[in-house]
Design a protein around this motif. Structure first.
Motif, PDB file in Angstrom:
ATOM      1  N   TYR A 201       0.807  -1.054  -0.161  1.00 43.94           N
ATOM      2  CA  TYR A 201      -0.251  -0.272   0.142  1.00 43.94           C
ATOM      3  C   TYR A 201       0.599   1.521   0.204  1.00 43.94           C
ATOM      4  CZ  TYR A 201      -4.320   2.819   1.130  1.00 43.94           C
ATOM      5  OH  TYR A 201      -5.107   3.890   1.188  1.00 43.94           O
ATOM      6  N   LYS A 203       0.950   4.087  -0.024  1.00 42.23           N
ATOM      7  CA  LYS A 203       0.460   5.120   0.907  1.00 42.23           C
ATOM      8  C   LYS A 203       0.879   5.267   2.183  1.00 42.23           C
ATOM      9  CE  LYS A 203      -3.343   7.776   2.519  1.00 42.23           C
ATOM     10  NZ  LYS A 203      -5.167   8.595   2.876  1.00 42.23           N
ATOM     11  N   LYS A 205       3.015   2.895   2.954  1.00 40.16           N
ATOM     12  CA  LYS A 205       4.729   2.362   2.954  1.00 40.16           C
ATOM     13  C   LYS A 205       4.523   1.040   3.364  1.00 40.16           C
ATOM     14  CE  LYS A 205       7.232   6.417   1.812  1.00 40.16           C
ATOM     15  NZ  LYS A 205       8.443   7.484   1.984  1.00 40.16           N
TER      16      LYS A 205
END
Length: 466
Positions: A201, A203, A205
């Protein structure tokens, strides 16, 4: 397909009772009562589910007939750009053509997929209006195909709807998905048996995933011939993923300690905690892996070793697909997501990447040292399955014994020496902890309650392994 021995079945009850969660000094997993006085908040049942499996050299040539038997009119074949040049994909496409089954090829799967690469595959599947999916590849390909199938079957859904909470909404899958045939080309993920799809993901990390029995492939194809093209490092890191799947499944919180109990059996999670059935598959996978991993890593022509590792991967998949993984996988997700500049030999990647199995095993010695006090007998049994002599072992040494066995295996297959070798320093620990904390699907299955400082200590201890 080969399976556990009758002796293993007969030892089932004794083994399963040997786990005493730290959270309950009175409840032993195996003495669960269904009387009116039982704790109504806790689970009392478990379910066993996995895909149909077909094993045999050359069995991929049957895929076209499988699709024809499903009355497929428009098949989506998913793979990655490297595999399009190799026999597994060629044999699959030739089989579809012989059976006169129409198909379209999607070869843009990202190794260690991200939410962005998932969305690209989902869009392709939605536009194509396919009625059957065929995944040819390792875990990345199979997981991408699961997501493409899920979301294209319900185009109105938002991406985070089915992603595991608390990162996503964790919605139950209530719509029908299309049949998925998974042709595995590596021996490690066991994704052909499970309803889990994992991705980075961007966003956050960190990795997260989608987990539902509805995502399980309709059929898993295990064709040992495909492992002839599997490179050394891919074989090594896929193989140690098998180890972690099996040990984590064996040492996960007992199913009867999981709470809350679902109001509806449809809400029972795929990852349920250790249970008598998953135990058998996990232990058998450990024994097979201990015998064949090193041989399979260094000799692509050793078909016995590579075939056995393919079976071990499937066995472990059945085990962890129903019991679940815990802390090594939970911490592996930010280790993968926060990668800086690490590249591994034998991975045809165009971006920095820590291969999944490596990201999992790198903390395993520290993790099992930490979790052993919760159920030392199970940690000792895992070590014994891997070849350790535990005849005179003390319970208080269980974590060290298992950790030492794992370090030797890591040395045998030339694993990098800890997180520092992957480019991390102590300064990265807070971010790694932050990425692990929301991985509730797995970290809450730890047999020992885990605080933020515990994560930090395990990660610090994993900066070097040897």
């Amino acid at each position: 397909m080969a399976g556990p021995t009758i002796g293993a079945l007969r030892s089932l009850t004794k083994t399963w009772k040997n786990c005493l969660p730290l959270s309950s000094s009175a409840a032993r997993c195996g003495n669960f009562s269904t009387s009116a006085n039982q704790d109504a908040s806790k689970e009392y049942a478990y379910e066993m589910a996995c895909s149909n499996i077909r094993y045999g050299e050359g069995v991929t040539q049957e895929v076209g007939l499988d699709c024809k038997n499903l009355k497929a009119r428009n098949v989506c074949v998913m793979t990655d750009k490297t595999l399009t040049k190799l026999d597994p994909v060629k044999v699959t496409l030739e089989s579809l053509e012989r059976a006169e089954v129409p198909y379209k090829l999607y070869d843009k799967v990202r190794v260690e997929p991200s939410d962005e690469s998932f969305k690209q595959a989902i869009q392709f599947a939605t536009d194509g209006n396919f009625d059957v999916f065929v995944a040819v590849g390792g875990g990345s390909v199979m997981d991408t195909a699961k997501a493409a199938n899920l979301y294209s079957s319900n185009p109105a859904a938002s991406f985070l709807d089915y992603v595991n909470a608390p990162i996503g909404k964790g919605r139950q899958v209530t719509h029908d998905v299309k049949p998925l045939i998974a042709v595995t080309t590596t021996a490690g993920t066991g994704s052909e048996t499970t309803g889990t799809a994992v991705f980075d993901y961007v966003k956050l990390k960190s990795k997260t995933g989608i987990s539902s029995r509805a995502l399980r492939p309709s059929l898993g194809i295990l064709d040992p011939l495909h492992l002839r093209t599997c490179p050394e490092r891919v074989s090594a890191y896929a193989g140690i993923d098998v180890l972690c799947h099996a040990i984590e499944s064996l040492t996960a919180k007992p199913y009867a300690e999981r709470e809350p109990r679902p109001d509806n059996p449809n809400l029972r999670p795929a990852y349920q905690g250790n249970n008598p059935i998953s135990d058998i598959w996990s232990k058998h996978a450990l024994r097979v892996t201990a015998k064949y991993l090193k041989r399979a890593t260094y000799n692509a022509d050793d078909m016995e070793a590579r075939s056995q590792m393919l079976l071990a991967s499937c066995f472990a998949g059945i085990g962890f697909g129903n019991a679940g993984c815990h802390l090594p996988h939970g911490m592996s997700y930010p280790i993968s997501g926060l990668v800086k500049n690490f590249h591994s030999k034998d991975y045809d990647d165009d971006h920095p990447m820590v291969p999944h199995g490596l990201s999992v095993i790198i903390t395993a010695p520290a993790v099992f040292t930490f979790t052993a006090p919760a159920c030392p007998e199970r940690h000792l049994e895992a070590a014994e399955c891997l070849g350790a002599d535990i005849s005179n072992a003390r319970k208080e040494d269980a974590g060290k014994i298992l950790a030492d066995v794992l370090r030797q295996i890591m040395l045998d297959i030339d694993c990098p020496n800890g997180l520092s070798a992957l480019g991390y320093t102590s300064d990265d620990v807070p971010a790694l902890v932050a990425g692990a904390l929301p991985q509730h699907r797995v970290v809450k299955l730890s047999p020992r309650p885990t605080r933020e400082e515990d994560f930090a200590h395990m990660l610090e201890s994993s900066m070097t392994v040897y």
